[in-house]
Motif scaffolding. Structure first.
Motif, PDB file in Angstrom:
ATOM      1  N   ILE A 197      54.690  37.252  31.295  1.00 44.59           N
ATOM      2  CA  ILE A 197      54.132  37.398  32.631  1.00 44.59           C
ATOM      3  C   ILE A 197      52.767  36.722  32.661  1.00 44.59           C
ATOM      4  CG2 ILE A 197      53.206  39.696  32.037  1.00 44.59           C
ATOM      5  CD1 ILE A 197      53.498  40.439  35.020  1.00 44.59           C
ATOM      6  N   LEU A 198      52.496  36.026  33.759  1.00 47.81           N
ATOM      7  CA  LEU A 198      51.188  35.406  33.959  1.00 47.81           C
ATOM      8  C   LEU A 198      50.252  36.450  34.568  1.00 47.81           C
ATOM      9  CD1 LEU A 198      49.342  32.921  33.917  1.00 47.81           C
ATOM     10  CD2 LEU A 198      50.295  32.299  36.166  1.00 47.81           C
ATOM     11  N   THR A 199      49.185  36.748  33.860  1.00 44.13           N
ATOM     12  CA  THR A 199      48.188  37.709  34.331  1.00 44.13           C
ATOM     13  C   THR A 199      46.866  36.988  34.514  1.00 44.13           C
ATOM     14  OG1 THR A 199      47.440  38.329  32.101  1.00 44.13           O
ATOM     15  CG2 THR A 199      49.298  39.581  33.021  1.00 44.13           C
ATOM     16  N   THR A 200      45.935  37.688  35.124  1.00 39.08           N
ATOM     17  CA  THR A 200      44.566  37.206  35.152  1.00 39.08           C
ATOM     18  C   THR A 200      43.721  38.206  34.371  1.00 39.08           C
ATOM     19  OG1 THR A 200      42.737  36.426  36.536  1.00 39.08           O
ATOM     20  CG2 THR A 200      44.012  38.275  37.386  1.00 39.08           C
ATOM     21  N   PHE A 201      42.872  37.676  33.525  1.00 34.13           N
ATOM     22  CA  PHE A 201      41.920  38.521  32.809  1.00 34.13           C
ATOM     23  C   PHE A 201      40.574  38.339  33.491  1.00 34.13           C
ATOM     24  CE2 PHE A 201      38.708  39.421  29.611  1.00 34.13           C
ATOM     25  CZ  PHE A 201      39.127  40.678  29.198  1.00 34.13           C
ATOM     26  N   GLN A 202      40.040  39.449  33.995  1.00 29.30           N
ATOM     27  CA  GLN A 202      38.760  39.422  34.700  1.00 29.30           C
ATOM     28  C   GLN A 202      37.676  39.939  33.765  1.00 29.30           C
ATOM     29  OE1 GLN A 202      38.848  41.126  38.649  1.00 29.30           O
ATOM     30  NE2 GLN A 202      36.699  41.684  38.538  1.00 29.30           N
TER      31      GLN A 202
ATOM     32  N   HIS B 201      34.419  40.680  34.449  1.00 29.47           N
ATOM     33  CA  HIS B 201      33.488  41.660  34.980  1.00 29.47           C
ATOM     34  C   HIS B 201      33.948  42.122  36.349  1.00 29.47           C
ATOM     35  CE1 HIS B 201      32.205  37.699  36.424  1.00 29.47           C
ATOM     36  NE2 HIS B 201      31.797  38.333  37.507  1.00 29.47           N
ATOM     37  N   PRO B 202      33.585  43.242  36.861  1.00 30.45           N
ATOM     38  CA  PRO B 202      32.580  44.145  36.319  1.00 30.45           C
ATOM     39  C   PRO B 202      33.069  44.904  35.085  1.00 30.45           C
ATOM     40  CG  PRO B 202      33.508  45.109  38.286  1.00 30.45           C
ATOM     41  CD  PRO B 202      34.114  43.744  38.122  1.00 30.45           C
ATOM     42  N   LEU B 203      34.390  45.107  34.967  1.00 30.33           N
ATOM     43  CA  LEU B 203      34.966  45.683  33.750  1.00 30.33           C
ATOM     44  C   LEU B 203      36.019  44.712  33.234  1.00 30.33           C
ATOM     45  CD1 LEU B 203      35.570  49.352  34.968  1.00 30.33           C
ATOM     46  CD2 LEU B 203      33.742  48.546  33.463  1.00 30.33           C
ATOM     47  N   PRO B 204      35.975  44.361  31.951  1.00 25.62           N
ATOM     48  CA  PRO B 204      36.996  43.448  31.434  1.00 25.62           C
ATOM     49  C   PRO B 204      38.378  44.100  31.510  1.00 25.62           C
ATOM     50  CG  PRO B 204      35.243  43.818  29.820  1.00 25.62           C
ATOM     51  CD  PRO B 204      35.014  44.759  30.946  1.00 25.62           C
ATOM     52  N   GLU B 205      39.332  43.414  32.176  1.00 26.92           N
ATOM     53  CA  GLU B 205      40.684  43.964  32.246  1.00 26.92           C
ATOM     54  C   GLU B 205      41.697  42.904  32.646  1.00 26.92           C
ATOM     55  OE1 GLU B 205      40.992  47.181  35.063  1.00 26.92           O
ATOM     56  OE2 GLU B 205      40.758  45.873  36.771  1.00 26.92           O
ATOM     57  N   PHE B 206      42.940  43.147  32.227  1.00 23.19           N
ATOM     58  CA  PHE B 206      44.073  42.343  32.658  1.00 23.19           C
ATOM     59  C   PHE B 206      44.554  42.890  33.992  1.00 23.19           C
ATOM     60  CE2 PHE B 206      44.096  41.549  28.127  1.00 23.19           C
ATOM     61  CZ  PHE B 206      44.413  40.202  28.055  1.00 23.19           C
ATOM     62  N   GLN B 207      44.956  41.986  34.894  1.00 27.23           N
ATOM     63  CA  GLN B 207      45.416  42.378  36.221  1.00 27.23           C
ATOM     64  C   GLN B 207      46.583  41.506  36.647  1.00 27.23           C
ATOM     65  OE1 GLN B 207      41.949  41.421  38.518  1.00 27.23           O
ATOM     66  NE2 GLN B 207      40.823  43.239  37.888  1.00 27.23           N
TER      67      GLN B 207
ATOM     68  N   HIS C  87      37.465  34.686  35.747  1.00 29.78           N
ATOM     69  CA  HIS C  87      38.912  34.912  35.642  1.00 29.78           C
ATOM     70  C   HIS C  87      39.521  33.901  34.677  1.00 29.78           C
ATOM     71  CE1 HIS C  87      39.779  37.884  38.869  1.00 29.78           C
ATOM     72  NE2 HIS C  87      38.577  37.487  39.256  1.00 29.78           N
ATOM     73  N   HIS C  88      40.523  34.366  33.924  1.00 26.93           N
ATOM     74  CA  HIS C  88      41.220  33.529  32.949  1.00 26.93           C
ATOM     75  C   HIS C  88      42.711  33.792  33.086  1.00 26.93           C
ATOM     76  CE1 HIS C  88      37.259  33.036  31.109  1.00 26.93           C
ATOM     77  NE2 HIS C  88      37.130  34.329  31.282  1.00 26.93           N
ATOM     78  N   ALA C  89      43.509  32.733  33.146  1.00 26.98           N
ATOM     79  CA  ALA C  89      44.964  32.861  33.210  1.00 26.98           C
ATOM     80  C   ALA C  89      45.479  33.131  31.803  1.00 26.98           C
ATOM     81  CB  ALA C  89      45.580  31.596  33.778  1.00 26.98           C
ATOM     82  N   ILE C  90      46.165  34.261  31.635  1.00 24.62           N
ATOM     83  CA  ILE C  90      46.675  34.652  30.319  1.00 24.62           C
ATOM     84  C   ILE C  90      48.154  35.014  30.440  1.00 24.62           C
ATOM     85  CG2 ILE C  90      46.449  36.281  28.387  1.00 24.62           C
ATOM     86  CD1 ILE C  90      43.884  34.717  28.718  1.00 24.62           C
TER      87      ILE C  90
ATOM     88  N   LEU D 174      47.808  46.006  31.234  1.00 24.03           N
ATOM     89  CA  LEU D 174      47.349  45.884  32.613  1.00 24.03           C
ATOM     90  C   LEU D 174      46.387  47.018  32.921  1.00 24.03           C
ATOM     91  CD1 LEU D 174      50.620  44.766  34.415  1.00 24.03           C
ATOM     92  CD2 LEU D 174      48.519  43.417  34.159  1.00 24.03           C
ATOM     93  N   GLY D 175      45.319  46.709  33.633  1.00 23.04           N
ATOM     94  CA  GLY D 175      44.195  47.622  33.785  1.00 23.04           C
ATOM     95  C   GLY D 175      44.365  48.776  34.743  1.00 23.04           C
ATOM     96  N   ASN D 176      45.398  48.767  35.602  1.00 20.81           N
ATOM     97  CA  ASN D 176      45.552  49.932  36.467  1.00 20.81           C
ATOM     98  C   ASN D 176      47.003  50.392  36.490  1.00 20.81           C
ATOM     99  OD1 ASN D 176      46.926  49.247  39.181  1.00 20.81           O
ATOM    100  ND2 ASN D 176      45.420  47.599  38.998  1.00 20.81           N
ATOM    101  N   ALA D 177      47.165  51.670  36.730  1.00 19.45           N
ATOM    102  CA  ALA D 177      48.481  52.313  36.650  1.00 19.45           C
ATOM    103  C   ALA D 177      49.457  51.752  37.671  1.00 19.45           C
ATOM    104  CB  ALA D 177      48.327  53.823  36.834  1.00 19.45           C
TER     105      ALA D 177
END
Length: 152
Positions: A31-36, A38-44, A117-120, A131-134
């Motif tokens: 799956i292509l995600t974005t890694f952000q 800041h403000p909190l490092p997380e995959f989305q 943002h980084h494509a991962i 992934l950073g949120n439920a």
């Protein structure tokens, strides 16, 4: 009724409704995600807010391009969820209404243009944990279950 994920609603807090669109972008078992950063490092899941007057599909194409550098196609609306959260980058308490689409990444145009943002690409099994949120995790799990059922 749209299912809620994440933290409980704070009764005394005023939340601003913020509609958004997000994509589950699969290629094989990845799956292509974005890694952000800041403000909190997380995959989305790539995506974000819909600007006033903007069509949701137009917003999704824009957000995916900004956050991953990819063009997408074959969009199918899959579901929706809501979450109540503080967005420090906007100093905003938001009721996020998140529409989820399944799409195909079709062409890498270049690196993400949105700062931080980084494509991962992640294996889907790893993304279910990272992934950073439920809500994102639940939607990915549902997409994978539907796809598995359709293969049988």
């Amino acid at each position: 009724m749209i299912r809620r994920y994440g933290e409980a609603v704070r009764p005394a807090q005023h939340y601003r409704r913020r509609p958004g669109v997000y994509a589950v972008l699969l290629r094989g078992d990845d799956i292509l995600t974005t890694f952000q950063d800041h403000p909190l490092p997380e995959f989305q899941l790539p995506g974000g807010g819909i600007d006033p007057g903007e069509h949701p599909v137009t917003a999704l194409h824009r957000e995916v391009r900004e956050e991953t550098g990819w063009r997408i196609g074959g969009l199918q609306r899959f579901g929706a969820f809501r979450r109540y959260t503080y967005m420090p980058e906007y100093d905003l308490w938001a009721e996020k209404l998140c529409a989820i689409y399944v799409a195909r990444p079709t062409l890498r145009l270049g690196p993400p243009t949105e700062p931080g943002h980084h494509a991962i690409w992640l294996p889907t099994a790893e993304a279910l944990d990272r992934l950073g949120n439920a809500g994102d995790r639940a939607m990915l799990a549902r997409v994978l279950r539907v796809m598995a059922r359709n293969r049988t």
